[in-house]
Design a protein around this motif. Sequence first.
Motif, mmCIF file in Angstrom:
data_model
loop_
_atom_site.group_PDB
_atom_site.id
_atom_site.type_symbol
_atom_site.label_atom_id
_atom_site.label_comp_id
_atom_site.label_asym_id
_atom_site.label_seq_id
_atom_site.Cartn_x
_atom_site.Cartn_y
_atom_site.Cartn_z
ATOM 1 N N LYS A 157 2.163 -7.146 5.131
ATOM 2 C CA LYS A 157 2.375 -8.587 5.278
ATOM 3 C C LYS A 157 1.906 -9.083 6.631
ATOM 4 C CE LYS A 157 6.624 -9.995 5.759
ATOM 5 N NZ LYS A 157 8.026 -10.375 5.464
ATOM 6 N N GLN A 158 1.222 -10.226 6.616
ATOM 7 C CA GLN A 158 0.901 -10.940 7.839
ATOM 8 C C GLN A 158 2.036 -11.931 8.072
ATOM 9 O OE1 GLN A 158 0.371 -13.402 9.748
ATOM 10 N NE2 GLN A 158 -1.600 -13.397 10.752
ATOM 11 N N PRO A 159 2.875 -11.709 9.080
ATOM 12 C CA PRO A 159 4.120 -12.490 9.194
ATOM 13 C C PRO A 159 3.911 -13.968 9.482
ATOM 14 C CG PRO A 159 3.785 -11.142 11.149
ATOM 15 C CD PRO A 159 2.726 -10.728 10.169
ATOM 16 N N GLU A 160 2.847 -14.331 10.188
ATOM 17 C CA GLU A 160 2.665 -15.727 10.552
ATOM 18 C C GLU A 160 2.180 -16.559 9.361
ATOM 19 O OE1 GLU A 160 0.012 -15.690 13.834
ATOM 20 O OE2 GLU A 160 1.457 -14.781 15.216
ATOM 21 N N LEU A 161 1.255 -15.989 8.581
ATOM 22 C CA LEU A 161 0.713 -16.707 7.438
ATOM 23 C C LEU A 161 1.455 -16.408 6.144
ATOM 24 C CD1 LEU A 161 -3.106 -16.222 8.157
ATOM 25 C CD2 LEU A 161 -1.645 -18.161 8.784
ATOM 26 N N GLN A 162 2.342 -15.376 6.185
ATOM 27 C CA GLN A 162 3.111 -14.983 5.004
ATOM 28 C C GLN A 162 2.204 -14.639 3.818
ATOM 29 O OE1 GLN A 162 6.643 -14.523 4.702
ATOM 30 N NE2 GLN A 162 6.316 -14.502 6.910
ATOM 31 N N ILE A 163 1.176 -13.847 4.098
ATOM 32 C CA ILE A 163 0.298 -13.328 3.052
ATOM 33 C C ILE A 163 0.262 -11.812 3.171
ATOM 34 C CG2 ILE A 163 -1.136 -15.397 2.913
ATOM 35 C CD1 ILE A 163 -3.182 -13.988 4.659
ATOM 36 N N ALA A 164 -0.160 -11.152 2.108
ATOM 37 C CA ALA A 164 -0.192 -9.687 2.102
ATOM 38 C C ALA A 164 -1.506 -9.210 1.504
ATOM 39 C CB ALA A 164 0.988 -9.128 1.325
ATOM 40 N N ARG A 165 -1.957 -8.034 1.963
ATOM 41 C CA ARG A 165 -3.153 -7.401 1.442
ATOM 42 C C ARG A 165 -2.844 -5.934 1.157
ATOM 43 N NH1 ARG A 165 -4.213 -11.907 1.003
ATOM 44 N NH2 ARG A 165 -6.010 -13.102 1.754
ATOM 45 N N SER A 166 -3.548 -5.375 0.188
ATOM 46 C CA SER A 166 -3.319 -3.981 -0.202
ATOM 47 C C SER A 166 -4.244 -3.043 0.558
ATOM 48 C CB SER A 166 -3.539 -3.813 -1.711
ATOM 49 O OG SER A 166 -2.578 -4.534 -2.437
ATOM 50 N N TYR A 167 -3.683 -1.897 0.953
ATOM 51 C CA TYR A 167 -4.448 -0.854 1.640
ATOM 52 C C TYR A 167 -4.090 0.506 1.037
ATOM 53 C CZ TYR A 167 -5.787 -4.322 5.126
ATOM 54 O OH TYR A 167 -6.306 -5.425 5.739
ATOM 55 N N THR A 168 -5.076 1.397 1.036
ATOM 56 C CA THR A 168 -4.913 2.706 0.410
ATOM 57 C C THR A 168 -4.618 3.772 1.465
ATOM 58 O OG1 THR A 168 -6.482 2.083 -1.319
ATOM 59 C CG2 THR A 168 -6.016 4.424 -1.058
ATOM 60 N N PRO A 169 -3.493 4.472 1.369
ATOM 61 C CA PRO A 169 -3.190 5.533 2.337
ATOM 62 C C PRO A 169 -4.184 6.691 2.255
ATOM 63 C CG PRO A 169 -1.205 4.828 1.191
ATOM 64 C CD PRO A 169 -2.364 4.216 0.459
ATOM 65 N N LEU A 170 -4.498 7.245 3.409
ATOM 66 C CA LEU A 170 -5.319 8.447 3.469
ATOM 67 C C LEU A 170 -4.448 9.664 3.176
ATOM 68 C CD1 LEU A 170 -7.318 7.638 6.723
ATOM 69 C CD2 LEU A 170 -8.234 7.623 4.389
ATOM 70 N N PRO A 171 -5.019 10.733 2.629
ATOM 71 C CA PRO A 171 -4.231 11.943 2.360
ATOM 72 C C PRO A 171 -3.622 12.498 3.645
ATOM 73 C CG PRO A 171 -6.347 12.043 1.229
ATOM 74 C CD PRO A 171 -6.414 10.866 2.149
ATOM 75 N N PRO A 172 -2.460 13.133 3.549
ATOM 76 C CA PRO A 172 -1.817 13.673 4.750
ATOM 77 C C PRO A 172 -2.560 14.882 5.286
ATOM 78 C CG PRO A 172 -0.602 14.318 2.788
ATOM 79 C CD PRO A 172 -1.668 13.373 2.326
ATOM 80 N N ASN A 173 -2.530 15.022 6.603
ATOM 81 C CA ASN A 173 -3.069 16.217 7.234
ATOM 82 C C ASN A 173 -1.969 17.262 7.367
ATOM 83 O OD1 ASN A 173 -5.764 15.339 7.679
ATOM 84 N ND2 ASN A 173 -5.088 14.161 9.459
ATOM 85 N N LYS A 174 -2.362 18.509 7.433
ATOM 86 C CA LYS A 174 -1.396 19.582 7.583
ATOM 87 C C LYS A 174 -0.642 19.416 8.897
ATOM 88 C CE LYS A 174 -0.944 24.611 7.414
ATOM 89 N NZ LYS A 174 -1.675 25.910 7.300
ATOM 90 N N GLY A 175 0.671 19.477 8.821
ATOM 91 C CA GLY A 175 1.490 19.333 10.018
ATOM 92 C C GLY A 175 1.986 17.925 10.281
ATOM 93 N N ASP A 176 1.501 16.944 9.505
ATOM 94 C CA ASP A 176 1.996 15.576 9.680
ATOM 95 C C ASP A 176 3.472 15.495 9.305
ATOM 96 O OD1 ASP A 176 -0.490 14.795 10.451
ATOM 97 O OD2 ASP A 176 -1.008 13.744 8.602
#
Length: 390
Positions: A157-176
Motif C-alpha cells: 500500500k502507498q499510504p498517502e494515495l491509498q493505492i496498492a500494487r502487487s509484487y512477486t516475492p523472490l525465492p528464499p536464500n539458504k539461511g534467510d
Amino acid sequence: MTAPPLGRICWRPINIIASNCRPYRASRIISFSQCQRQFASSPVQYTQDDRKPLALVATEKPKGRSKGRRRIAPTLAIISGLATAVYFTVGPDSKSGTKIFDPPRFTPFTIVKRDEVSPTSIILTLRPQTLVNRPRKLLSDPYQTSWEKGTWSVEIKQPELQIARSYTPLPPNKGDPMGDFRLLIRKEHKGEVSGYLHTLNAGSQVHLRGPHEEFDLPERVTDVLFLAGGTGIAPALQVAYTLLEERHMEDDKPKMHIVWASRKRADCEGGADVNNPNAWEARKTGRIVQELETLQQKYPGQLLVDYLVDEEGNFLDQKRISSLTKATSEVKFGARHTRIDSKLLFVSGPEGFINYIAGPKIWEGGKEGQGQLGGILGQMGIRTWKVWKL
C-alpha cells in the motif's frame, strides 16, 4: 501533661486505647472499669504527637493494603504464567501458528535490508513487524503452502494515495530467517507505488496484504517455457524454485527454459544469450543473474536461461519464440504427459510486454482474467502449450 478525664475518651490517644482496652460491649464492662482505674492510678505523660487520634488510621490501613497486595500478587503471577504459556504455544513461531497475513487487512512489515541491484531496481528484504524485536526464530516457513503451489504475490500500500500494487516475492536464500522475504522493485516512470518504495530505507515500515496465489502448478509437468520481461523474472524464479527445489522429484523434474528480456544490460549484468558468447565478457554479475546461475549449476540440463537486451539489438520476436516452442523434452511417461497442462508457457512482465507477446488481460467478474490469446502467440496459433499470463 496528665491524662484527661475518662469522660472525654473520644480524644484520648488511640494507640494506648488500642493496646489496653478493647471496644466496649456489654460483655466487656468490667474490663473497661479496670481500664479506668488503671488510667486513674497511673498517669501517663503525652507528647504533642500523641494527641493525633488519626494515628491508628494511618497505621492500620496500610496493613489492609498489604494483605490485598499479597492476595493480588499470586493472581497476577498466575495470569502472567498462563499468558506466557499461550504465547509460546500458539505464537507465530509455533508450527501450528505461523500465519503472518490476515486478509483482507493490511499487515505491517519492516524493511530490514535494501540492496541496489541496478540503476533502476532494488531488492527489499521485509520482515513482519511482530518479529522485528524477537530474538527467536520461527519453527516453520509461514509461506510454505504458497511456495509449494506455484506463483504468488503480495500487495503493498502507498499510504498517502491509498493505492496498492502487487509484487512477486523472490525465492528464499539458504539461511534467510523464517518469515522474511524479498521483493524486486523496479522504479517505473510515474509509478506511484514503485517510486514510493524507492524512497524507503532499512527500518522503514510498509503495509502488505496477501498472499495472492496466481497459478497452481500441475503435479506432472514436462516442459516450462518462461518469457520474462524486466521484473517478470521474479515469478520465473518462483516457478523454478517450486518445480526444482520444493517438489522432491529425483527422476521426474521438468525441463525449464527462461528467456529474460531487459531494456538495458545493467538490469541483467553478467548474463548472456547462449547465442552470443561475447556477452560473457562482462566482469560484474548482477544479483538476479547470480541466483539464476546458482540454479543452473545445481540442475544442469534441466534449467536453461537466455538473456536478451534491447539496447544490444536482441529482441523477443516470433522467430525466436517459434524455435523455443519446438525445443521440448521427450515424453517420458506416455500418454499421461501428452496433456496440454504438462507443457506450460508463461508470459510475465510489464503490461506492454504481456500485450505484445500474448495479448491483454481483461477484467472478469471484478477480477483480472486471462482474456483471449493474442499478440505473437495468438498469431502463431499455439495449441500444444498451456499459456498463462502473469
